[in-house]
Design an enzyme around this catalytic site. Structure first.
Site, mmCIF file in Angstrom:
data_model
loop_
_atom_site.group_PDB
_atom_site.id
_atom_site.type_symbol
_atom_site.label_atom_id
_atom_site.label_comp_id
_atom_site.label_asym_id
_atom_site.label_seq_id
_atom_site.Cartn_x
_atom_site.Cartn_y
_atom_site.Cartn_z
ATOM 1 N N ASN A 133 -12.961 -3.047 2.220
ATOM 2 C CA ASN A 133 -13.975 -2.000 2.324
ATOM 3 C C ASN A 133 -14.902 -2.104 1.121
ATOM 4 O OD1 ASN A 133 -12.912 -0.826 4.703
ATOM 5 N ND2 ASN A 133 -11.305 0.145 3.494
ATOM 6 N N HIS A 145 -10.288 -5.100 -3.472
ATOM 7 C CA HIS A 145 -8.964 -5.331 -2.883
ATOM 8 C C HIS A 145 -9.117 -5.735 -1.427
ATOM 9 C CE1 HIS A 145 -10.011 -1.048 -2.552
ATOM 10 N NE2 HIS A 145 -9.403 -1.061 -1.383
ATOM 11 N N ASP A 184 0.853 -1.192 0.000
ATOM 12 C CA ASP A 184 0.000 0.000 0.000
ATOM 13 C C ASP A 184 0.893 1.248 0.000
ATOM 14 O OD1 ASP A 184 -3.209 0.559 0.949
ATOM 15 O OD2 ASP A 184 -1.789 2.221 1.115
#
Ligand code: 5GP
Length: 121
Positions: free
Chosen positions: A94, A107, A33
């Site tokens: 999410n 993801h 990330d």
């Protein structure tokens, strides 16, 4: 909602934007990330064009679903944070507005390398 071909992860999959790759196979790509929230914070994404987990489970093949699920464990093992090789980790996806999803390509976040803390703020 239709899949946005210009989302950032679609660009990463097409090689138009670089990423710090950890693992790749027929079904998934995994990379660090860009704004790590924990000592280890990586993403695992399917190669297919799916907006979120609901979209994926509705449209993806069984092979893609298994591929993504196994991909998460492969990446965790590779990073030394799996339950058999390390001390564990948290995975999170999410979904849409209330889930706080920013990038509209499915993801999974993997957080680890230290105690992850409270489940939800
Ligand atoms: P979301 O909020 O959609 O669940 O998470 C999106 C994640 O993608 C965020 O943690 C954010 O830091 C990460 N991200 C956004 N743009 C990029 C990028 O260009 N490269 C990488 N590696 N990660 C990104």
């Amino acid at each position: 909602m239709t899949y946005d071909n210009n989302n950032i992860f679609a660009k990463i999959l097409r090689g138009e934007i670089p990423c710090e790759k950890i693992y790749e196979d027929e079904y998934v790509l995994s990379f660090h990330d860009i704004t790590p929230r924990k000592k280890i914070h990586v993403l695992v994404i399917p190669k297919g064009k799916y907006i979120n987990l609901d979209d994926f489970n509705q449209k993806a093949s069984n092979d893609e679903i298994v591929g993504l699920s196994k991909g998460i464990s492969i990446v965790a093992k590779k990073l030394g944070i799996s339950s058999e090789k390390g001390k564990g980790y948290r995975t999170l996806s999410n979904i849409s507005e209330h889930g706080g999803q920013e990038v509209p390509h499915l993801h999974f976040h993997l957080f680890g390398g230290e105690k992850v803390g409270k489940m939800v703020e």
